[in-house]
Design an enzyme around this catalytic site. Structure first.
Site, mmCIF file in Angstrom:
data_model
loop_
_atom_site.group_PDB
_atom_site.id
_atom_site.type_symbol
_atom_site.label_atom_id
_atom_site.label_comp_id
_atom_site.label_asym_id
_atom_site.label_seq_id
_atom_site.Cartn_x
_atom_site.Cartn_y
_atom_site.Cartn_z
ATOM 1 N N TYR A 1 0.675 -1.330 0.126
ATOM 2 C CA TYR A 1 0.061 0.061 -0.059
ATOM 3 C C TYR A 1 0.989 1.389 0.070
ATOM 4 C CZ TYR A 1 -3.052 3.687 1.552
ATOM 5 O OH TYR A 1 -3.666 4.975 1.748
ATOM 6 N N HIS B 1 -2.635 17.105 -1.475
ATOM 7 C CA HIS B 1 -3.221 17.336 -0.253
ATOM 8 C C HIS B 1 -2.908 18.408 0.407
ATOM 9 C CE1 HIS B 1 -4.718 13.038 -0.917
ATOM 10 N NE2 HIS B 1 -4.996 13.122 0.430
ATOM 11 N N ASN C 1 1.153 10.759 6.714
ATOM 12 C CA ASN C 1 0.338 9.691 7.426
ATOM 13 C C ASN C 1 0.707 9.341 8.827
ATOM 14 O OD1 ASN C 1 -0.652 6.258 5.915
ATOM 15 N ND2 ASN C 1 -1.830 8.019 6.561
ATOM 16 N N ARG D 1 -12.357 27.627 49.716
ATOM 17 C CA ARG D 1 -11.789 26.283 50.561
ATOM 18 C C ARG D 1 -11.843 25.053 49.774
ATOM 19 N NH1 ARG D 1 -16.409 23.835 53.422
ATOM 20 N NH2 ARG D 1 -18.426 25.246 53.067
#
Length: 517
Positions: A44, A74, A186, A284
């Site tokens: 891939y 991208h 990635n 407090r």
């Protein structure tokens, strides 16, 4: 492996980052293995398309151009450019992931990233675009676009073409060898880098909140037992006991904090006491409110530093096992969830500050100070009245921003990315909440200093709180007459963001340079 303290020194102290020689050799060995292993195999992102297009085989002659296509296509972000500190942290996180030696990248990439970090060259990376699964694809594509010499960078306060700056400094743009395009984009490094900055700033906010909470207890002459070791130790939470311990140290030497037995643990004749037997919760219950925030910060450090030193791309190239593993280490849920928790914690911290501020402003509550801490003529002057609106509205914005991004998954990428983390959005919104919270604490410290001057109690403060008074009074003098306060807010906010009110724990054997291994 990088620690948070080492990242802090590189980001905020200008320390150079060096690469460990053994780790660089692992990167080289990993690349060499992939170069041989990937021949004649379907892997891939090397000889396939990406995402839902992975079913398409890419001819060998086009595989390198495929990586450039990925980077260019991208580089599509929008909005403002990330702040330089976030961009630098992003690059540190990406470099740290590569230095684990499981990404199949050439050593040219890790050396170039190191050089950008050390030369303070900031690629123009846009805030909008990442969904936090398959990594911070769009933000990291803009990093890659600069590295190949095609994008823009911020250098010496000027936006310029990356190629031009590289030439000026003698740096060579990155050449893709096998999968550097996919490896760069990635991963979870954008969200992780911003998360690192968030964590550093959030720790600072916690210290300031403890300090100002100690100071308000001091100026109202609160009793000391709600901070005592004996009261807090029976609640078995680390954070609560740590906060109480810190505040006891901050109040050491104070002549204003009161010891309850001196006032109430004796025979009394009054039927109605003018003095409050117990303070309001915002005074407090500070250890019980800030304690969980302390614990959240400790957990966040474990998660974020763990992600910093993780391999977050896909596939994972394992030259030791001589295999390539496909999966989803790019998914950002760890950071997304941690940022949402941190964002909620910082919003609660700002709410505590606003309630303490309101107590100081409202004379019907404190029965001690003039309305709105007005040191001038009541009705004619306004004191801190105008600035309180800013604090209140900013807390309201924090509350709205604190809806979890972790629950905001929207499927995209043709439903390949059917559940995503939105981690980069979560990290950026958390930074906005943190910045807002510094503004709220700014208004609180301004009011506290006015309270000290109204009481003229400087010589009764403990040494720690007196130093805060002195240091901030040096940039914010006492005022009586009305004047615009926005410049004071900006100046004091910048001071709080640059300084810590207590000395942070230092690691043993501090090194001159931080090393990525």
């Amino acid at each position: 492996m990088l620690s948070l303290e080492e990242v802090h020194r590189v980001l905020f102290e200008g320390e150079e980052l060096v690469l460990d020689a053994t780790a660089v050799q692992h990167v080289n060995d990993n690349f060499s293995f992939l170069k041989v292993f990937s021949a004649k195999k379907l892997i891939y992102g090397i000889n396939t398309g990406f995402g839902p297009m992975a079913q398409y085989r890419i001819p060998e002659k086009d595989t390198l151009e495929l990586q450039y296509n990925l980077i260019r296509s991208h580089s599509s972000g929008a909005g403002k450019c990330l702040a330089p500190i976030h961009t630098k942290a992003l690059m540190i996180a990406r470099l740290s992931s590569f230095m684990q030696g499981y990404s199949g990248v050439h050593t040219d990439l890790v050396y170039l990233l190191r050089d950008l970090i050390n030369h303070n060259i900031y690629p123009c990376i846009y805030e909008h675009g990442g969904v936090g699964a398959s990594g911070d694809l769009v933000q990291l594509a803009h990093l890659a676009h600069a590295l190949i010499g095609e994008g823009n960078v911020l250098y010496e306060d000027e936006i310029r073409p990356a190629a031009e700056v590289f030439e000026q400094l003698g740096l060579k743009p990155l050449t893709v060898h096998i999968r550097e395009g996919l490896a760069l984009i990635n991963g979870t490094s954008a969200m992780t880098g911003i998360a690192l900055v968030n964590l550093i700033e959030a720790r600072k906010l916690l210290l300031w909140s403890c300090s100002l909470s100690a100071m308000i207890n001091e100026v109202v002459e609160a009793f000391d037992d709600h901070l005592s070791y004996e009261l807090n130790i029976v609640k078995r939470h680390t954070g609560q006991n740590k906060v109480a311990e810190m505040m006891r140290g901050m109040l050491e030497g104070s002549k204003m904090i009161r010891h309850r037995p001196d006032h109430f643990y004796k025979e009394l004749e009054e039927e109605i006491f003018k003095d409050k037997v117990q303070e309001y919760y915002s005074l407090r219950c500070v250890p019980q409110i800030l304690g969980p925030i302390y614990d959240i910060l400790m957990q966040a450090e474990t998660i974020i530093v763990g992600e910093l030193n993780s391999v977050s791309d896909n596939p994972v190239v394992d030259h030791k096992q001589e295999n390539v593993f496909h999966g989803g280490n790019f998914h950002g849920d760890y950071i997304s969830l941690e940022m949402d928790k941190l964002k909620i914690a910082m919003t609660k911290l700002s709410m505590l500050s606003e309630r303490q501020l309101n107590y100081l402003m409202n004379d019907k509550l404190n029965h001690k100070f003039p309305p709105f801490m007005n040191l001038g003529k009541l009705g004619f002057n306004f004191g801190m009245q105008g600035v309180q609106f800013t604090a209140t509205s900013t807390v309201a914005e924090n509350q709205t921003l604190s809806y979890p991004m972790y629950l905001h998954s929207i499927p995209n990428n043709n439903d390949n990315q059917d559940i995503v983390s939105m981690g980069c959005n979560a990290a950026q919104l958390t930074y906005k909440v943190i910045e807002n919270t510094f503004e709220v604490l700014t208004v609180q410290v301004m009011t506290l200093l006015q309270a000290v001057d109204y009481l003229n109690c400087q010589d009764r403060l403990g040494a720690f709180t007196f130093k805060i008074y002195q240091d901030i009074r040096a940039i914010f003098p006492k005022f009586i007459d009305d004047a615009p306060r926005y410049a004071d807010v900006q100046r004091i906010k910048a001071y709080l963001m640059r300084h810590e009110p207590v000395v942070a724990e230092q690691t043993v054997g501090k090194r001159k340079k931080s090393s990525v291994q």
